[in-house]
Design a protein around this motif. Structure first.
Motif, PDB file in Angstrom:
ATOM      1  N   ALA A  29       0.809  -1.212   0.000  1.00 21.44           N
ATOM      2  CA  ALA A  29       0.000   0.000   0.000  1.00 21.44           C
ATOM      3  C   ALA A  29       0.845   1.266   0.000  1.00 21.44           C
ATOM      4  CB  ALA A  29      -0.934   0.005   1.207  1.00 21.44           C
ATOM      5  N   THR A 195      -6.092  -8.378   2.906  1.00 23.59           N
ATOM      6  CA  THR A 195      -6.376  -6.994   2.513  1.00 23.59           C
ATOM      7  C   THR A 195      -7.500  -6.412   3.353  1.00 23.59           C
ATOM      8  OG1 THR A 195      -5.626  -7.400   0.242  1.00 23.59           O
ATOM      9  CG2 THR A 195      -7.066  -5.512   0.598  1.00 23.59           C
ATOM     10  N   GLN A 196      -8.545  -7.200   3.580  1.00 29.93           N
ATOM     11  CA  GLN A 196      -9.654  -6.724   4.407  1.00 29.93           C
ATOM     12  C   GLN A 196      -9.194  -6.468   5.846  1.00 29.93           C
ATOM     13  OE1 GLN A 196     -12.897  -9.500   4.094  1.00 29.93           O
ATOM     14  NE2 GLN A 196     -13.091  -9.223   1.881  1.00 29.93           N
ATOM     15  N   TYR A 198      -6.115  -5.769   6.824  1.00 34.61           N
ATOM     16  CA  TYR A 198      -5.225  -4.606   6.808  1.00 34.61           C
ATOM     17  C   TYR A 198      -6.038  -3.310   6.761  1.00 34.61           C
ATOM     18  CZ  TYR A 198      -2.027  -1.052   5.101  1.00 34.61           C
ATOM     19  OH  TYR A 198      -1.321   0.114   4.945  1.00 34.61           O
ATOM     20  N   ASP A 199      -7.041  -3.267   5.894  1.00 33.91           N
ATOM     21  CA  ASP A 199      -7.869  -2.062   5.788  1.00 33.91           C
ATOM     22  C   ASP A 199      -8.596  -1.779   7.106  1.00 33.91           C
ATOM     23  OD1 ASP A 199      -7.039  -1.805   3.182  1.00 33.91           O
ATOM     24  OD2 ASP A 199      -8.925  -2.474   2.287  1.00 33.91           O
ATOM     25  N   TRP A 200      -9.135  -2.821   7.709  1.00 31.57           N
ATOM     26  CA  TRP A 200      -9.816  -2.645   9.007  1.00 31.57           C
ATOM     27  C   TRP A 200      -8.828  -2.154  10.063  1.00 31.57           C
ATOM     28  CZ3 TRP A 200      -8.648  -5.108  13.590  1.00 31.57           C
ATOM     29  CH2 TRP A 200      -9.541  -4.894  14.644  1.00 31.57           C
ATOM     30  N   CYS A 202      -6.058  -0.462   9.670  1.00 25.17           N
ATOM     31  CA  CYS A 202      -5.717   0.944   9.432  1.00 25.17           C
ATOM     32  C   CYS A 202      -6.789   1.862   9.999  1.00 25.17           C
ATOM     33  CB  CYS A 202      -5.548   1.191   7.934  1.00 25.17           C
ATOM     34  SG  CYS A 202      -4.011   0.536   7.239  1.00 25.17           S
ATOM     35  N   SER A 208      -4.512   5.959   6.689  1.00 22.79           N
ATOM     36  CA  SER A 208      -5.207   5.753   5.426  1.00 22.79           C
ATOM     37  C   SER A 208      -4.826   4.376   4.891  1.00 22.79           C
ATOM     38  CB  SER A 208      -4.831   6.835   4.411  1.00 22.79           C
ATOM     39  OG  SER A 208      -3.448   6.790   4.131  1.00 22.79           O
ATOM     40  N   THR A 209      -5.726   3.735   4.172  1.00 20.65           N
ATOM     41  CA  THR A 209      -5.461   2.380   3.717  1.00 20.65           C
ATOM     42  C   THR A 209      -4.548   2.332   2.498  1.00 20.65           C
ATOM     43  OG1 THR A 209      -7.480   2.414   2.374  1.00 20.65           O
ATOM     44  CG2 THR A 209      -7.639   1.510   4.606  1.00 20.65           C
ATOM     45  N   ARG A 210      -4.473   3.392   1.768  1.00 19.33           N
ATOM     46  CA  ARG A 210      -3.644   3.399   0.558  1.00 19.33           C
ATOM     47  C   ARG A 210      -2.783   4.648   0.521  1.00 19.33           C
ATOM     48  NH1 ARG A 210      -4.917  -0.867   0.936  1.00 19.33           N
ATOM     49  NH2 ARG A 210      -6.104  -2.230  -0.433  1.00 19.33           N
TER      50      ARG A 210
END
Length: 218
Positions: A29, A195-196, A198-200, A202, A208-210
């Motif tokens: 990311a 990925t899910q 990691y996004d959670w 963050c 930010s996720t990206r």
């Protein structure tokens, strides 16, 4: 910068696998991520050797030096640090929790594993750190099992993470090559799970996720 501690005083919960895949997700990311390996067995460090030193970097750290090393990494531009801890090691777990912004507790959804995390749950509550149980290594399709396990860990005072990381062969194949599932099977279900998660994660620590996303193999 955010520091994530991955702890569980029950062996076989998938701590190292989770820590390494999350660090790769952060790197993919666009973030500078590091893994601190506090386990004397040095599994994460062995993975890094197989990886031939491609990022993310894995740094060995005895528990007494962890806080100082994390502080130094912050000063050198690290954006996400994931701390991998050994099982049955109170000193390492405590050192990791003390410097963590978020604690993840991997746990198989089985009776013995669920019972064993009570010690870990008490530790994070004592040190007043936000913590979630991440169900790992269970059946991919067992909603009732996960629902019941979630109710149980909530009764310990530590809620379940909404993202489940079930058992998938992709993790074993990737680890044996010094890779992450994001690299070996980027369109696979295991990569989607990571990925899910990691996004959670963050969202929990205010990242930010990206950010200037790049390929995980870089």
């Amino acid at each position: 910068m955010a520091t994530i501690a991955v702890i569980s005083q029950k062996g076989g919960a998938g701590k190292t696998t989770l820590a390494l895949n999350l660090a790769v997700a952060a790197h993919a990311a666009g973030r500078v991520s590091l893994v601190f390996d506090t386990d004397p067995q040095a599994t994460a460090s062995q993975w890094a050797a197989w990886r031939q030193d491609r990022p993310p970097e894995v740094i060995d750290s005895p528990p007494p030096r962890l806080a100082a090393k994390v502080s130094a990494a912050r000063g050198q531009g690290a954006e996400l640090i994931v701390v991998d801890t050994p099982p049955h090691a109170d000193s390492a777990a405590r050192a990791a929790v003390e410097i963590a912004d978020l604690v993840l507790i991997p746990c198989r959804p089985s009776a013995f594993d669920l019972s064993a995390i009570q010690t870990t749950a008490k530790l994070v509550q004592l040190l007043r750190r936000p913590a979630f149980v991440v169900f790992t290594a269970g059946a991919p399709n067992a909603p009732r099992v996960y629902a019941e396990a979630g109710e149980l860990v909530a009764s310990y005072g530590t809620p379940a993470c909404p993202v489940i990381v079930p058992d998938r062969a992709a993790y074993r194949h990737a680890s044996a090559e010094g890779l992450s599932v994001l690299e070996t099977e980027p369109a696979g279900r295991a990569a989607q799970d990571i990925t899910q998660l990691y996004d959670w994660m963050c969202g929990q620590v205010g990242l930010s996720t990206r950010r200037a996303a790049r390929k995980a193999r870089s």
